[in-house]
Write an enzyme that holds these catalytic residues in place. Structure first.
Site, PDB file in Angstrom:
ATOM      1  N   CYS A  84       0.784  -1.194  -0.117  1.00  0.00           N
ATOM      2  CA  CYS A  84       0.079  -0.003  -0.104  1.00  0.00           C
ATOM      3  C   CYS A  84       0.479   1.391  -0.650  1.00  0.00           C
ATOM      4  O   CYS A  84       0.618   2.501  -0.428  1.00  0.00           O
ATOM      5  CB  CYS A  84      -1.061  -0.345   1.389  1.00  0.00           C
ATOM      6  SG  CYS A  84       0.052  -0.148   3.097  1.00  0.00           S
ATOM      7  N   HIS A 111      -1.276   1.329   7.785  1.00  0.00           N
ATOM      8  CA  HIS A 111      -1.960   1.572   6.104  1.00  0.00           C
ATOM      9  C   HIS A 111      -1.345   2.453   5.106  1.00  0.00           C
ATOM     10  O   HIS A 111      -2.088   3.520   6.019  1.00  0.00           O
ATOM     11  CB  HIS A 111      -3.203   1.183   6.103  1.00  0.00           C
ATOM     12  CG  HIS A 111      -4.269   0.650   4.444  1.00  0.00           C
ATOM     13  ND1 HIS A 111      -3.843   0.004   3.636  1.00  0.00           N
ATOM     14  CD2 HIS A 111      -5.117   1.071   4.240  1.00  0.00           C
ATOM     15  CE1 HIS A 111      -4.451   0.036   2.745  1.00  0.00           C
ATOM     16  NE2 HIS A 111      -5.193   0.596   3.690  1.00  0.00           N
TER      17      HIS A 111
END
Length: 579
Positions: free
Chosen positions: A116, A510
């Site tokens: 990510c 994330h």
């Protein structure tokens, strides 16, 4: 009857015509029909402004010898063009055609396992239009091509099948070019496998394995951003034979690099001569301490720092102060919020959770050298005046529209009731105009007669005033700034993209990206909304969502802010004609 001779230009010819200034545009069009055979419904007449059927010719300010322009053709000359391409419906379009339609949802990127950080960085970089253009023209050098593994297919052929980058070896720029090309042909989540493979070949730190033994480890988006910009700086070279090549070494130097004037003085020996040098930078830093609440506060910290080095005058190590000020502002300015630090007690990267607010628009003139600030501030101030005038114009239009609607409503009610004479309605409308203080009507006293300007006249005056103010902005641009059009010429930046991180350390959590939507058509107006790229999931969000990314907890907080220079206003050649 006040008749004056004027000239009419049409289709390369000039005609003489006498007009009655007390008549209307409709009568003028009939006269032009007799001259040119162009039917009134096909005519567009320009006389400082577009002449409509109900336009009083007296409002045009025409004098003897004035020239007006007629555009249009007689019906017999008008050729109906048959569309060269068959109209396509959405269900008949390919995936690539759908992806290239105005307003299409852009492609996301699949998470292939702790990737990510790369996905968010790639989406943010992709928002820079000049980079897209430069990559489309990029061809790897002979040296890069020779280092590639042999293949019976070209890089372009491989890219068509989603395996671009394989023919580029460790040429990361080729891999980036191919990836963006592939993303432009789909609205689905695309797997950036070949880009990541090339990234890990060129920079082995991104090939670190996860401690669990499964897959690759999570990395820092800021680190991959830095490596990508450095790679582009080395590969996207400017031609040394060109005028630009003499000024900029690479595309990065032209569009993303600024210059910093750094002055170093000795604290322990003030009499020692200070030194000043110019250093290139590709981003600015925002340090976060217990006293930092806003972006600008954190940006000031790294501009003044203490260092220790040997002093020749003292013959020992001494403390020096490095003061940095910006002498060139790039068109695209990344600002990194330094949220991660190394904790010795846990031997891990930790995250500073403090809330640091930032704005959709920032003024960076305070960080510039005195010389650059003097050039930027007059332009910045005049741009703010133009914006205020635009707001006033928009406000006046809304009032005008509201007043018309009210007048129409009252007129309808009067017809129904039959108890309110039209004269009373007129008096009420006149009072409303007077209250608006010139925004809806402007009056001029001539003896005892009160003359009201029409809405068209008022709108024309506003347009002329605004055009004049925009020209003043352009006139205020210093010659040095005009000579460097790819630099920021206003001192103002608008936020275009954000990389965010959710979690408490760089080794976990994330990353996502927010990118501001561009206008769907050239010259169109942006709607102020943003795309949120959460790996392969892409959704539209309101601008208010961006204000929640300031941090203060484990939720998404801004890590990289990509700002773009607020550009100079564009002045239309004949704004006064548009009413």
């Amino acid at each position: 009857m006040a008749e004056i001779p004027i000239k009419v230009k049409h289709a390369g010819k000039t005609y003489d015509l006498e007009i009655n200034t007390e008549s209307t545009g409709e009568e003028l069009k009939i006269q032009l029909y007799s001259l040119t055979n162009v039917e009134p419904e096909n005519q567009k007449v320009l006389a400082k402004k577009m002449v409509k059927d109900n336009t009083p010719l007296s409002s045009l300010g025409l004098k003897a010898g004035s020239v007006i322009t007629l555009m249009g053709k007689p019906s017999a000359d008008v050729v109906m063009e048959v569309p060269t391409e068959r109209l396509k419906f959405a269900e008949d379009m390919t995936e690539s055609e759908l992806a290239q339609q105005d307003g299409a949802i852009p492609a996301g990127l699949q998470n292939t396992g702790n990737t990510c950080y790369a996905n968010a960085t790639l989406q943010t970089l992709r928002s820079i239009p000049e980079l897209q253009e430069e990559l489309s023209r990029y061809s790897p050098s002979a040296a890069a091509s020779s280092s590639a593994p042999s293949s019976m297919f070209s890089a372009d052929q491989l890219a068509q099948y989603g395996i671009g980058g394989l023919g580029g070896g460790n040429d990361l720029t080729t891999a980036l070019r191919d990836l963006y090309k592939q993303m432009g042909g789909t609205q689905q989540g695309f797997p950036p496998i070949m880009f990541l493979t090339t990234l890990r070949q060129k920079f082995p730190q991104f090939a670190e394995r996860a401690k669990s033994g499964h897959g690759y480890a999570q990395q820092d988006a800021e680190e991959v951003w830095t490596q990508l910009i450095q790679t582009l700086h080395e590969s996207l070279k400017m031609s040394s034979d060109s005028e630009e090549g003499a000024k900029f070494k690479s595309w990065v130097g032209k569009f993303m690099a600024g210059a910093m004037e750094v002055t170093t003085t000795c604290d322990d020996a003030p009499e020692e001569d200070s030194t000043t040098q110019t250093e290139e930078f590709h981003d600015l830093k925002c340090n976060i301490t217990t006293d930092v609440n806003h972006l600008s506060e954190g940006m000031r910290i790294p501009l003044t720092e203490k260092i220790e080095k040997n002093s020749e005058s003292l013959g020992r190590t001494a403390t020096y102060t490095r003061s940095s000020r910006i002498s060139r502002l790039p068109k695209n300015l990344p600002i990194h919020l330094i949220r991660f630090f190394w904790r010795r007690d846990t031997q891990k990267k930790a995250k500073i959770m403090r809330k640091v607010t930032f704005q959709h628009e920032i003024d960076v003139t305070e960080f510039c050298t005195d010389e650059l600030r003097k050039k930027l501030v007059p332009v910045r101030d005049k741009i703010r005046e133009v914006r205020k005038e635009e707001e006033d114009v928009e406000r006046a239009k809304k009032k005008q529209k509201k007043r018309k609607a009210q007048d129409e409503l009252e007129a309808k009610e009067s017809k129904v009731r039959g108890d309110e004479p039209m004269q009373k309605l007129k008096e009420k409308a006149d009072k409303e105009k007077a209250k608006e203080g010139g925004e809806a009507a402007d009056t001029k006293m001539g003896g005892t007669e009160e003359v009201h300007k029409t809405d068209d006249e008022l709108e024309k005056e506003r347009a002329e005033k605004l055009a004049g103010m925009k020209k003043d902005v352009l006139a205020a641009v210093h010659d040095d700034l005009k000579a460097d059009p790819t630099a920021n010429q206003t001192g103002l930046y608008e936020l275009r993209a954000v990389v965010t991180h959710q979690g408490i350390s760089a080794d976990s959590g994330h990353y996502t990206a927010y990118v501001k939507k561009t206008a769907s058509k050239v010259g169109g107006v942006e709607d102020g909304k943003w795309w949120w790229f959460n790996d392969e999931k892409v959704q539209e969000v309101e601008a208010e969502k961006i204000e929640t990314l300031a941090g203060g907890g484990e939720s998404h907080s801004a890590l990289i802010l990509l700002y773009r220079a607020v550009e100079l206003p564009k002045v239309e050649e004949d704004t006064a004609m548009k009413v």
